[in-house]
Design a protein around this motif. Structure first.
Motif, short mmCIF file in Angstrom:
data_model
loop_
_atom_site.label_atom_id
_atom_site.label_comp_id
_atom_site.label_asym_id
_atom_site.label_seq_id
_atom_site.Cartn_x
_atom_site.Cartn_y
_atom_site.Cartn_z
N ARG A 90 1.38 -9.46 -17.50
CA ARG A 90 0.61 -10.22 -17.75
C ARG A 90 -0.70 -9.61 -16.96
O ARG A 90 -1.48 -9.32 -17.09
N TYR A 91 0.15 -8.00 -15.64
CA TYR A 91 -0.69 -6.99 -14.98
C TYR A 91 -1.29 -5.78 -15.24
O TYR A 91 -1.30 -5.31 -15.11
N GLY A 92 -0.53 -5.89 -16.67
CA GLY A 92 -0.81 -4.91 -17.38
C GLY A 92 0.78 -3.38 -17.78
O GLY A 92 0.74 -2.33 -17.84
N TYR A 93 1.50 -3.56 -16.93
CA TYR A 93 2.58 -3.24 -16.55
C TYR A 93 3.37 -3.31 -17.68
O TYR A 93 4.07 -4.13 -18.60
N ARG A 94 4.21 -1.65 -18.05
CA ARG A 94 4.77 -1.38 -19.19
C ARG A 94 6.23 -1.02 -18.58
O ARG A 94 6.59 -0.17 -17.77
N GLU A 95 7.19 -1.90 -19.62
CA GLU A 95 9.03 -0.82 -18.56
C GLU A 95 8.66 0.42 -18.74
O GLU A 95 9.27 0.93 -19.99
N ILE A 96 9.96 1.19 -17.48
CA ILE A 96 9.95 2.53 -17.88
C ILE A 96 11.01 2.17 -17.78
O ILE A 96 12.21 1.59 -16.20
N ARG A 97 12.85 3.21 -18.04
CA ARG A 97 13.86 2.93 -18.23
C ARG A 97 14.17 4.58 -17.45
O ARG A 97 14.54 5.89 -18.72
N THR A 98 14.70 4.87 -16.75
CA THR A 98 15.09 6.03 -15.90
C THR A 98 16.93 6.31 -15.84
O THR A 98 17.15 5.10 -15.16
N PRO A 99 17.18 7.27 -15.58
CA PRO A 99 18.96 7.41 -15.40
C PRO A 99 19.37 7.14 -14.07
O PRO A 99 18.28 7.40 -13.18
N ALA A 158 11.49 -13.90 -16.43
CA ALA A 158 9.89 -14.29 -15.36
C ALA A 158 8.88 -12.81 -14.72
O ALA A 158 8.12 -12.90 -14.58
N PHE A 159 10.76 -12.04 -14.31
CA PHE A 159 9.41 -10.25 -13.89
C PHE A 159 8.86 -10.03 -14.29
O PHE A 159 7.82 -9.63 -14.53
N ARG A 160 9.30 -9.88 -15.45
CA ARG A 160 8.77 -9.21 -17.03
C ARG A 160 7.36 -9.58 -16.85
O ARG A 160 6.33 -8.67 -17.41
N SER A 161 6.57 -11.22 -17.57
CA SER A 161 6.50 -12.20 -17.37
C SER A 161 5.55 -11.46 -16.93
O SER A 161 4.39 -11.39 -17.46
N TRP A 162 6.11 -11.79 -15.69
CA TRP A 162 4.25 -11.46 -15.07
C TRP A 162 3.71 -10.15 -14.30
O TRP A 162 3.05 -9.99 -14.30
#
Ligand code: HAM
Length: 422
Positions: A34-43, A27-31
Motif C-alpha cells: 500500500r505504501y509502494g514497496y516491492r519485495e527484494i529477495r537476497t541471498p 499482513a506485512f506484505r499487504s501494508w
C-alpha cells in the motif's frame, strides 16, 4: 546413537504454528504494498566484508555474533546478520538507485546472530524489513514510522511505544564525538574492557553497552540532540511535526543508540508490552543511513529503513496453535474404491476446497474417525454401492445430517453448502 537436534537458538516452525506466521507475513506484505514497496529477495550468505564495511567492525554483531566461515579455503563468507547491508549491495549491483528516483524495497527472511539464546532472542530469527532509497526525509521518515504503527495495529499489536531520536549527520557528529570523549575519558578506568577499547575506536558504542557499570556512566553522558547542527535540528523538527500531523504517538528518547554503525539522523525503535514478550521487548528497530550507499561504493544516496523481529511479534500476539481447516474427508469403502475416491478428491481440490483422504485402504470406521479428528466439515463416502448407483453419501459432520447426492453434482453441492453455511 544420539539423535540429532536443531542447532541451539535455531527453531523449527511446526505446522500448528505456520498459519500464524503466514498471517503476520501477509499482513506485512499487504501494508508495505500500500505504501509502494516491492519485495527484494537476497541471498542468505554474503561476503563477510559487506557486513564489516556496513554494520561496522567494532560493533557487537560483527565482533562477536557473526557466523562467518572460509568457503573451501577461498572466500570469507557470512550468514547475514541483518538485511540492510544486503539490500544496499543488491541496489548497487543492479543499479536500482539510478533506475527510479526513489526505490522502496521490502523483505522477509531469516537472519543469523550468535547471541546467547533467550526468550525472544535466537541465533536464527526472522525479520520483516523495508528500505527506502533516494529521499532525504524527514517526511518519508515519519511516513515509514506511521506505516509500522498501522501494520502493528492491523495484527492486533497496540500496546507499544515508539521511541525516536536523531543521531545527526556529518555536521553534528565530530562535535558530539569530542564532547562524549571529554565526558568518558576521565572515567575510562571504570568502563568495561570492551568500552575502554570502544572509547578510542568508536565512542558512541559505549552508550549501547549492556554492562551495568557502563550503563550507569552512559546515563549522564551528553546527548546528541544537544549538539545537533541547524540542518540536523530542522530535519528532526520536520520528523516530529509530521508525526504530530499524522497523529502517530511517539516519545523522544535522546539516549537512544542502536547496535549498528551506519545510522545518521533519524533513529527509532518500537518497544512492545504484553503477551509473552519478556526482556527482549524491542520489536522493531530502524533509522536513516544517509552515508551507507556511498560508503559501499555507490553514489551519495539518502536512505532509511527498519527491521521487525517476527518471533517477538508472535510472542506478543500469543498465537495459539491452529489446526488446518478441512472442508471434506473422502471415505472409501475399501481398496477397490480408492481410484474413484482419489478422483472425487481431485475434483474438489481443483474447485479450491481443502480435502483430505486416507489412501492406505483402512477400515471404514477408522476413516470416519480420522475425518472427525481433523474436524472435517463433510465426510464423503464412496463405497461399492455408491459407485454402482452413481452417487456419493455426504455426511455433514457439523449439522449431523446425511444426504445422498448424484456423483456428478457432488462438487457443486459441497461448494454451495459450504458457501451457504460459512
Ligand atoms: P536491529 O535492531 O539489529 O536492526 O534488528 C531489528 C529487530 O530484529 C530487533 O528490533 C529485533 O526485534 C529483531 N532481532 C534482532 N536480533 C534478534 C535476535 N537475536 N533474536 C530475535 N530477534 C532479533 C537491524 O537489523 C537493521 N537492519 C534495521 C534497519 C533496517 N535499519 C535500517 N534499515
Amino acid at each position: 546413537m544420539t539423535t540429532l537436534q536443531a542447532v541451539k537458538g535455531m527453531n523449527d516452525v511446526l505446522p500448528a504454528e505456520s498459519a500464524s506466521w503466514q498471517r503476520l507475513e501477509s499482513a506485512f506484505r499487504s501494508w508495505t504494498v500500500r505504501y509502494g514497496y516491492r519485495e527484494i529477495r537476497t541471498p542468505i550468505v554474503e561476503p563477510t566484508a559487506l557486513f564489516l564495511r556496513s554494520i561496522g567492525d567494532t560493533t557487537d554483531i560483527v565482533e562477536k555474533e557473526m557466523y562467518s566461515f572460509v568457503d573451501k579455503g577461498e572466500h570469507s563468507l557470512a550468514l547475514r546478520p541483518e538485511g540492510t547491508a544486503s539490500a544496499v549491495r543488491a541496489v548497487l549491483e543492479h543499479n536500482l538507485v539510478n533506475l527510479e528516483p526513489v526505490s522502496k524495497l521490502t523483505y522477509i527472511g531469516p537472519m543469523f546472530r550468535r547471541e546467547r539464546p533467550a526468550k525472544g532472542r535466537y541465533r536464527q530469527f526472522h525479520q520483516a524489513g523495508a528500505e527506502l532509497f533516494g529521499d532525504p526525509g524527514p517526511y518519508s521518515d515519519a511516513e515509514m514510522i506511521d506505516m509500522l504503527v498501522g501494520f502493528l495495529d492491523s495484527v492486533g499489536i497496540r500496546d507499544i511505544e515508539v521511541l525516536v531520536n536523531s543521531l545527526g549527520g556529518p555536521s553534528t557528529r565530530p562535535a558530539y564525538r569530542d564532547a562524549l570523549v571529554a565526558y568518558l575519558e576521565p572515567q575510562r578506568s571504570s568502563l568495561c574492557a570492551d568500552c575502554q577499547r570502544r572509547l578510542d575506536s568508536n565512542p558512541l558504542r559505549v552508550l549501547d553497552c549492556k554492562v551495568e557499570g557502563c550503563k550507569a556512566i552512559a546515563k549522564d553522558a551528553p546527548t546528541v540532540i544537544e549538539f545537533l547542527s541547524d540542518e540536523d535540528r530542522a530535519h528532526f523538527e520536520g520528523l516530529k511535526k509530521t508525526l504530530d500531523t499524522l497523529g502517530t504517538p511517539y516519545r523522544i528518547e535522546p539516549r537512544l543508540v542502536r547496535g549498528l554503525d551506519y545510522y545518521t539522523r533519524t533513529l527509532f525503535e518500537i518497544k512492545g508490552r504484553g503477551g509473552e514478550l519478556g526482556a527482549q521487548d524491542t520489536i522493531c528497530g530502524g533509522g536513516r543511513y544517509d552515508g551507507l550507499v556511498e560508503q559501499l561504493g555507490g553514489p551519495s544516496t539518502p536512505a532509511i529503513g527498519f527491521g521487525i523481529g517476527l518471533e517477538r511479534l508472535r510472542l506478543m500476539t500469543n498465537a495459539a496453535p491452529e489446526a488446518q481447516r478441512v472442508d471434506a474427508f473422502i471415505v472409501s469403502g475399501g481398496p477397490a474404491e480408492l481410484p474413484a475416491a482419489t478422483l472425487l478428491a481431485r475434483e474438489l481440490r481443483h474447485a479450491g476446497l481443502v480435502v483430505d483422504a486416507d489412501l492406505r485402504g483402512q477400515s471404514f470406521k477408522s476413516q470416519l474417525r480420522r475425518a472427525d479428528k481433523l474436524s472435517a466439515r463433510f465426510a464423503l463416502i464412496v463405497g461399492d454401492r455408491e459407485i454402482a448407483s452413481g452417487t456419493v453419501q455426504v455426511k455433514d459432520l457439523v449439522q449431523k445430517t446425511q444426504t445422498e447426492v448424484p456423483r456428478a453434482d457432488a462438487c457443486t453441492y459441497i461448494v454451495r453448502t459450504l458457501g451457504e453455511t460459512k
